[in-house]
Design a protein around this motif. Structure first.
Motif, PDB file in Angstrom:
ATOM      1  N   UNK A  26      -5.671 -15.004  13.386  1.00 23.21           N
ATOM      2  CA  UNK A  26      -5.487 -13.716  12.705  1.00 23.21           C
ATOM      3  C   UNK A  26      -5.992 -13.727  11.263  1.00 23.21           C
ATOM      4  N   UNK A  27      -6.913 -14.654  10.943  1.00 24.36           N
ATOM      5  CA  UNK A  27      -7.466 -14.686   9.580  1.00 24.36           C
ATOM      6  C   UNK A  27      -8.200 -13.384   9.258  1.00 24.36           C
ATOM      7  N   UNK A  28      -8.938 -12.861  10.235  1.00 24.15           N
ATOM      8  CA  UNK A  28      -9.666 -11.611  10.011  1.00 24.15           C
ATOM      9  C   UNK A  28      -8.734 -10.458   9.674  1.00 24.15           C
ATOM     10  N   UNK A  29      -7.607 -10.370  10.418  1.00 26.29           N
ATOM     11  CA  UNK A  29      -6.634  -9.308  10.150  1.00 26.29           C
ATOM     12  C   UNK A  29      -5.985  -9.508   8.777  1.00 26.29           C
ATOM     13  N   UNK A  30      -5.694 -10.766   8.447  1.00 22.03           N
ATOM     14  CA  UNK A  30      -5.094 -11.051   7.134  1.00 22.03           C
ATOM     15  C   UNK A  30      -6.013 -10.621   6.003  1.00 22.03           C
ATOM     16  N   UNK A  31      -7.313 -10.853   6.180  1.00 21.44           N
ATOM     17  CA  UNK A  31      -8.281 -10.407   5.170  1.00 21.44           C
ATOM     18  C   UNK A  31      -8.329  -8.879   5.114  1.00 21.44           C
ATOM     19  N   UNK A  32      -8.252  -8.249   6.291  1.00 20.55           N
ATOM     20  CA  UNK A  32      -8.234  -6.784   6.345  1.00 20.55           C
ATOM     21  C   UNK A  32      -7.006  -6.234   5.622  1.00 20.55           C
ATOM     22  N   UNK A  33      -5.884  -6.917   5.746  1.00 21.34           N
ATOM     23  CA  UNK A  33      -4.634  -6.447   5.147  1.00 21.34           C
ATOM     24  C   UNK A  33      -4.600  -6.603   3.628  1.00 21.34           C
ATOM     25  N   UNK A  34      -5.605  -7.263   3.057  1.00 23.98           N
ATOM     26  CA  UNK A  34      -5.687  -7.289   1.588  1.00 23.98           C
ATOM     27  C   UNK A  34      -5.995  -5.894   1.052  1.00 23.98           C
ATOM     28  N   UNK A  35      -6.382  -4.983   1.952  1.00 22.63           N
ATOM     29  CA  UNK A  35      -6.618  -3.590   1.546  1.00 22.63           C
ATOM     30  C   UNK A  35      -5.301  -2.845   1.312  1.00 22.63           C
ATOM     31  N   UNK A  36      -4.190  -3.416   1.785  1.00 25.06           N
ATOM     32  CA  UNK A  36      -2.887  -2.757   1.623  1.00 25.06           C
ATOM     33  C   UNK A  36      -2.557  -2.451   0.160  1.00 25.06           C
ATOM     34  N   UNK A  37      -2.673  -3.431  -0.755  1.00 26.82           N
ATOM     35  CA  UNK A  37      -2.419  -3.104  -2.170  1.00 26.82           C
ATOM     36  C   UNK A  37      -3.400  -2.087  -2.729  1.00 26.82           C
ATOM     37  N   UNK A  38      -4.663  -2.143  -2.264  1.00 23.00           N
ATOM     38  CA  UNK A  38      -5.658  -1.182  -2.739  1.00 23.00           C
ATOM     39  C   UNK A  38      -5.265   0.243  -2.370  1.00 23.00           C
ATOM     40  N   UNK A  39      -4.809   0.416  -1.120  1.00 24.63           N
ATOM     41  CA  UNK A  39      -4.342   1.738  -0.677  1.00 24.63           C
ATOM     42  C   UNK A  39      -3.121   2.158  -1.483  1.00 24.63           C
ATOM     43  N   UNK A  40      -2.211   1.207  -1.689  1.00 25.87           N
ATOM     44  CA  UNK A  40      -0.985   1.504  -2.436  1.00 25.87           C
ATOM     45  C   UNK A  40      -1.301   1.997  -3.849  1.00 25.87           C
ATOM     46  N   UNK A  41      -2.166   1.260  -4.567  1.00 23.93           N
ATOM     47  CA  UNK A  41      -2.467   1.628  -5.949  1.00 23.93           C
ATOM     48  C   UNK A  41      -3.252   2.933  -6.030  1.00 23.93           C
ATOM     49  N   UNK A  42      -4.117   3.188  -5.043  1.00 22.21           N
ATOM     50  CA  UNK A  42      -4.871   4.436  -5.022  1.00 22.21           C
ATOM     51  C   UNK A  42      -3.937   5.628  -4.822  1.00 22.21           C
ATOM     52  N   UNK A  43      -3.008   5.516  -3.852  1.00 28.90           N
ATOM     53  CA  UNK A  43      -2.038   6.586  -3.600  1.00 28.90           C
ATOM     54  C   UNK A  43      -1.150   6.779  -4.823  1.00 28.90           C
ATOM     55  N   UNK A  44      -0.701   5.679  -5.420  1.00 28.90           N
ATOM     56  CA  UNK A  44       0.158   5.758  -6.607  1.00 28.90           C
ATOM     57  C   UNK A  44      -0.554   6.479  -7.742  1.00 28.90           C
ATOM     58  N   UNK A  45      -1.827   6.144  -7.951  1.00 27.28           N
ATOM     59  CA  UNK A  45      -2.593   6.758  -9.033  1.00 27.28           C
ATOM     60  C   UNK A  45      -2.769   8.256  -8.810  1.00 27.28           C
ATOM     61  N   UNK A  46      -3.054   8.652  -7.558  1.00 26.15           N
ATOM     62  CA  UNK A  46      -3.238  10.067  -7.246  1.00 26.15           C
ATOM     63  C   UNK A  46      -1.933  10.850  -7.432  1.00 26.15           C
ATOM     64  N   UNK A  47      -0.830  10.294  -6.944  1.00 27.20           N
ATOM     65  CA  UNK A  47       0.470  10.958  -7.097  1.00 27.20           C
ATOM     66  C   UNK A  47       0.875  11.053  -8.567  1.00 27.20           C
ATOM     67  N   UNK A  48       0.583   9.996  -9.311  1.00 23.89           N
ATOM     68  CA  UNK A  48       0.907   9.973 -10.741  1.00 23.89           C
ATOM     69  C   UNK A  48       0.148  11.069 -11.483  1.00 23.89           C
ATOM     70  N   UNK A  49      -1.144  11.194 -11.198  1.00 21.25           N
ATOM     71  CA  UNK A  49      -1.960  12.208 -11.871  1.00 21.25           C
ATOM     72  C   UNK A  49      -1.453  13.615 -11.554  1.00 21.25           C
ATOM     73  N   UNK A  50      -1.097  13.870 -10.305  1.00 22.60           N
ATOM     74  CA  UNK A  50      -0.592  15.191  -9.919  1.00 22.60           C
ATOM     75  C   UNK A  50       0.737  15.500 -10.594  1.00 22.60           C
ATOM     76  N   UNK A  51       1.614  14.508 -10.644  1.00 24.32           N
ATOM     77  CA  UNK A  51       2.916  14.717 -11.266  1.00 24.32           C
ATOM     78  C   UNK A  51       2.781  14.982 -12.762  1.00 24.32           C
ATOM     79  N   UNK A  52       1.941  14.211 -13.438  1.00 29.44           N
ATOM     80  CA  UNK A  52       1.744  14.409 -14.874  1.00 29.44           C
ATOM     81  C   UNK A  52       1.059  15.745 -15.168  1.00 29.44           C
ATOM     82  N   UNK A  53       0.171  16.173 -14.259  1.00 32.52           N
ATOM     83  CA  UNK A  53      -0.511  17.454 -14.439  1.00 32.52           C
ATOM     84  C   UNK A  53       0.489  18.601 -14.351  1.00 32.52           C
ATOM     85  N   UNK A  54       1.433  18.477 -13.408  1.00 32.44           N
ATOM     86  CA  UNK A  54       2.469  19.504 -13.282  1.00 32.44           C
ATOM     87  C   UNK A  54       3.360  19.543 -14.518  1.00 32.44           C
ATOM     88  N   UNK A  55       3.683  18.376 -15.055  1.00 32.76           N
ATOM     89  CA  UNK A  55       4.515  18.308 -16.254  1.00 32.76           C
ATOM     90  C   UNK A  55       3.798  18.917 -17.459  1.00 32.76           C
TER      91      UNK A  55
END
Length: 320
Positions: free
Chosen positions: A156-185
């Protein structure tokens, strides 16, 4: 020194979170690894795994493989935080920039994650097999690594390497939500006070949890496949003729996906999602909380050790 202190504090944080949440991790992993037809499943949820340990008086077995998991967590987090800090400082030095953009930050995090996965994959495979072994019948680390071929240690080394995208997705979603929330404020603020507003601690925690949940939901089918590929063969599975026919096939990504689809259908790809999210969110919170608490202490200890090592040769020369 900065990279070492970051790596050490992150590794210690990983040890704390892994040890505290290990019984939950074991129950979750055994539940994820089970693949049976509807109505024949041994476990309906992770609670059934815990109840089995109580009924068979095997509660200590919920900690089987803890040493290996802690070793893997310590090494992986040390390498990750050291690599992340090192690559970040290298980029700033080479580019001459004073800060790092979101895209570059994600690339650096992915590079550090890939290095970590390649080095620690055998330990990850061994710990998964220990957790999914029958209660009280888990083998030691050395036997786990030597009873099979070296290539199987990198299952499962290939899947483990694929799962390194998990933090990338997390930070991208966090950044988008943060920008929307601050824009509303900013829209709700008066024209006289138009200074930018930062997220509160509670808002940051909520957005962090939500973004981690989104990333986990997107990558969860790969997480389940990884557990299945790395799981040990239980005595009940070996007695099942259908399992024997699929044993070799499910050790590949395509075979695991096919086995889940045939036996459990579409919902099977998300079996164990809730305990996975619970464990992931709690683990991340404990790790980061511990890391931040001991980071300053680690820095002071490292600095004192460095001064001692520099002063020691001078003292010897002076005495000579």
């Amino acid at each position: 020194m900065e990279s070492l202190s970051e790596a050490t504090s992150g590794a210690v944080g990983a040890l704390v979170s892994t040890t505290i949440l290990y019984p939950l991790d074991t129950c979750k992993t055994k539940y994820q690894a089970e693949l049976r037809l509807p109505g024949q499943a041994k476990y309906r949820n992770t609670t059934d795994v815990f109840l089995e340990a109580i009924a068979t008086r095997r509660i200590p077995s919920l900690y089987q493989g803890l040493g290996t998991k802690n070793l893997q967590s310590f090494i992986s987090q040390f390498i990750y935080f050291y690599g992340y800090s090192f690559f970040k400082r290298l980029y700033l030095k080479k580019s001459g920039s004073k800060s790092i953009g979101t895209k570059v930050n994600l690339i650096i995090a992915a590079a550090a994650g890939a290095c970590t996965v390649i080095i620690t994959q055998p330990l990850d495979t061994a710990s998964s097999r220990m957790q999914t072994s029958d209660f009280g019948k888990s083998k030691g680390l050395w036997k786990m690594l030597t009873e099979r071929t070296w290539s199987e240690a990198f299952d499962a080394l290939g899947i483990s390497l694929l799962l390194t995208s998990n933090p990338s997705i997390q930070y991208t979603v966090f950044d988008q939500l943060k920008q929307r929330l601050l824009k509303e404020k900013m829209k709700n603020k008066s024209g006289a006070d138009s200074s930018p507003e930062a997220l509160s601690a509670f808002s940051a925690f909520v957005l962090g949890a939500v973004s981690k949940c989104v990333a986990t939901c997107i990558t969860y089918p790969a997480i389940r496949c990884k557990v299945m590929i790395q799981s040990a063969e239980s005595e009940e599975d070996l007695k099942d003729p259908a399992y024997k026919d699929q044993a070799q096939a499910r050790k590949t990504v395509s075979g695991a996906l096919s086995a889940i689809w045939k036996r459990e259908g579409l919902l099977g790809f998300y079996k164990g999602l809730r305990p996975q999210i619970l464990k992931t969110v709690l683990s991340s919170a404990l790790l980061l909380m511990t890391k931040e608490k001991i980071l300053k202490t680690t820095w002071v200890v490292m600095l004192a050790l460095q001064r001692y090592l520099v002063a020691l040769p001078r003292a010897r020369l002076k005495n000579a």
